[in-house]
Structure formats: C-alpha cells, structure tokens
Scaffold this motif. Structure first.
Motif, PDB file in Angstrom:
ATOM      1  N   ASN A  56     -10.787  -0.579   1.736  1.00 57.19           N
ATOM      2  CA  ASN A  56      -9.373  -0.424   1.402  1.00 57.19           C
ATOM      3  C   ASN A  56      -8.922  -1.281   0.222  1.00 57.19           C
ATOM      4  O   ASN A  56      -7.770  -1.182  -0.205  1.00 57.19           O
ATOM      5  N   LEU A  66      -2.342   3.282   5.589  1.00 56.93           N
ATOM      6  CA  LEU A  66      -3.516   2.411   5.649  1.00 56.93           C
ATOM      7  C   LEU A  66      -3.300   1.361   6.731  1.00 56.93           C
ATOM      8  O   LEU A  66      -2.291   0.670   6.738  1.00 56.93           O
ATOM      9  N   CYS A 101       0.859  -1.190   0.000  1.00 59.67           N
ATOM     10  CA  CYS A 101       0.000   0.000   0.000  1.00 59.67           C
ATOM     11  C   CYS A 101       0.891   1.235   0.000  1.00 59.67           C
ATOM     12  O   CYS A 101       1.793   1.356   0.840  1.00 59.67           O
TER      13      CYS A 101
END
Length: 243
Positions: free
Chosen positions: A156, A233, A123
């Motif tokens: 997400n 995240l 991420c």
C-alpha cells in the motif's frame, strides 16, 4: 526603520565584494518592509537590478530610480520544516522523525508562536490517521526530535501520502495552521523527491528540509468527508499520539 512615513530617506551604504568577471551574472535584490513589532514584518514590495556590469562603468554617485513592484513570493514565507522519513518494508512501518523548524510565522501578540507538528496519513483524499508532536512554547525555531510512526503494508505504500502541518497551539481558541507540506509519490517537487529517496533507501532515515506553504495550497488533496467516509485502503495505525 523609519516610522510613520511614506517617503523615508535612508542615506545608508551597503558594500558587497564581487569579482568584476561575475558582475554580469549577479543581481541586486531590494525588499521594502513595513515593520511590525508584534508579528512578521509585511513586504511592501521589491526591486531587482540586473546589468550590474553596465552600472560599474559609470559614476557611482548617480542615483538610480526603479519602481517598486509587488513581491508575492516573500509574502508566503511561513518558515521551513526539517524531518526524516524511514520505511521498513518487512515490518510495514513508516517513521517520520520531526527534527526542527526555522523562521516560523509569528501567530501570537508576543511575536512568537506555540508550535507543534501534526502528520496526517492520506489515501484517496481521506485522512486515515493523525500523529502529533509535543508543543514548544514561545518560539519560532522549535526543536522536536520526535518520531511519528504509521503502520503501512508494503503493498500500500505507493497509494498513500503524508500531509505535515505546523500548528500554533491556542489554549483558548482554535489551533491555527502556520504552514504545511506534503510528501508522497504524487506530491509536488521536493515532497515527491523525498518520498522517492525514502523508498530507494529502505531502513535508512532520509532527511530533508521543506518550505512550508499555505493550507489552501494543500487542502485540495483532502476531501471534506474524509473523517466520515470509510477508506478503501485498510491500514492499521496505533500510537500514543494518535487522535
């Protein structure tokens, strides 16, 4: 195989059954290799002959000479990996089931490798968590059928990608990367298509084959500070195979 020569004479004939009306759309692809008894054979170069219809009208005994050109595509033939992706939106769980690999590059002097597969959740260029399979000894065509699980909240899922690396285990030195592939919304071609198919079919395993590429082709997606930076995240990941 002709040993210790730069001017081999083969005098060998190959025959292919091709309908006359298809000759104009067919090509002959010749690849010249250097034999290596301990590893994957090295590609010296290749020749591609088209206009086969033109040759069919002349004498079949007339020799044709063509310059051998560098064949860059085959040099990076590292093998293929077969795995499925399945996402459960309600549970927020992504399962990558590593099925098998074929034609892996030989990394050991025995002419084989000791491959295992490592999946990394990425991420914003940061590697959040890793999962890995068991090690298969002395093979270039391992079968795993092992599930690697990541907990990723539904909100997400569009922000992450998975980098999958086939590694050669070495009990003495460093484990080496045989080849890699990447899946995600911003991945290239097959990796993006596989990810999109997974999202379009929730709760259903979607299986694809992926061509492995060199590590440098994937490395730009992961920052060197990935293990020290705190990710933007926050994702909970737990697995017995986690590092």
């Amino acid at each position: 195989v002709h040993r210790k020569t730069l001017n081999p004479v083969f005098n060998e004939t190959f025959q292919f059954g091709v309908p006359l009306n298809e000759l104009h759309s067919r090509k002959l692809h010749f690849s010249v290799y250097d034999f290596d008894r301990f590893s994957r054979h090295d590609l010296i170069g290749q020749v591609v002959v088209d206009n086969l219809l033109e040759f069919s009208e002349g004498s079949g005994d007339k020799p044709i000479w063509r310059d051998i050109v560098e064949g860059t595509a085959e040099k990076a033939d590292l093998g293929e990996l077969n795995f499925s992706l399945c996402y459960l939106p309600t549970a927020g769980r992504l399962t990558a089931t590593v099925i098998k690999a074929t034609n892996l590059k030989a990394m050991d002097l025995t002419g084989f490798s000791d491959p295992y597969v490592k999946a990394s959740l990425i991420c914003d260029g940061r590697r959040l968590k890793k999962r890995k399979t068991s090690i298969k000894k002395n093979t270039l065509n391992p079968t795993y059928n092992e599930a690697l699980v990541f907990d990723i909240p539904n909100e997400n899922i569009e922000s992450v990608s998975i980098i999958i690396a086939v590694m050669d285990y070495d009990c003495i030195g460093h484990n080496e990367v045989i080849g890699m592939c990447r899946v995600g919304s911003d991945a290239d071609g097959p990796g993006r298509e596989h990810w999109a198919a997974m999202l379009a079919n929730p709760r259903k395993p979607i299986e694809h084959w992926h061509q492995l590429v060199e590590e440098k082709a994937i490395g730009t997606y992961v920052s060197k500070s990935a293990t020290t930076s705190s990710p933007k995240l926050h994702i909970v990941v737990d697995s017995p195979h986690s590092d």
